[in-house]
Design a protein around this motif. Structure first.
Motif, PDB file in Angstrom:
ATOM      1  N   ALA A  37       0.922  -1.051   0.121  1.00 43.34           N
ATOM      2  CA  ALA A  37       0.387   0.178   0.105  1.00 43.34           C
ATOM      3  C   ALA A  37       1.486   1.565  -0.342  1.00 43.34           C
ATOM      4  O   ALA A  37       0.239   2.249  -0.588  1.00 43.34           O
ATOM      5  N   GLU A  68      -0.907   4.697  -1.796  1.00 38.37           N
ATOM      6  CA  GLU A  68      -2.033   4.519  -1.240  1.00 38.37           C
ATOM      7  C   GLU A  68      -2.647   5.047   0.284  1.00 38.37           C
ATOM      8  O   GLU A  68      -3.341   5.275   1.363  1.00 38.37           O
ATOM      9  N   ALA A  80       2.458   1.534  -3.639  1.00 36.14           N
ATOM     10  CA  ALA A  80       1.291   2.144  -4.364  1.00 36.14           C
ATOM     11  C   ALA A  80       0.872   3.663  -3.941  1.00 36.14           C
ATOM     12  O   ALA A  80       0.081   4.346  -5.721  1.00 36.14           O
TER      13      ALA A  80
END
Length: 83
Positions: A49, A54, A52
């Motif tokens: 995460a 996120e 990425a």
């Protein structure tokens, strides 16, 4: 437990059964919470995460710190023999 004692405490059997069920559920929940393989998978999810974009690096660090705390707590609960 004698026959007389068994008959006298028979009405308490459902209460003892519910209490035992609660103990078993607690044990299973703790085993899952402190499972090293599960914690490693969660650690990988946090890393993915963060990579990425996120979550922020600060959020990732906080989550990783919590996971490391859980891992250490699980090891402490198993004891020095590593049961």
């Amino acid at each position: 437990m004698g026959l007389f004692t068994g008959l006298l405490t028979l009405p308490l059997a459902p209460v003892r059964g519910v209490a035992r069920l609660a103990e078993v559920l607690t044990e299973q929940a703790e085993a899952r919470l402190y499972d090293p393989a599960r914690i490693a998978a969660e650690m990988q999810q946090v890393a993915d995460a963060a990579a990425a974009g996120e979550i922020t690096e600060e959020e990732a660090a906080a989550r990783e710190e919590d996971l490391v705390r859980r891992l250490n707590e699980g090891r402490a609960r198993r004891g020095p023999a590593g049961r």
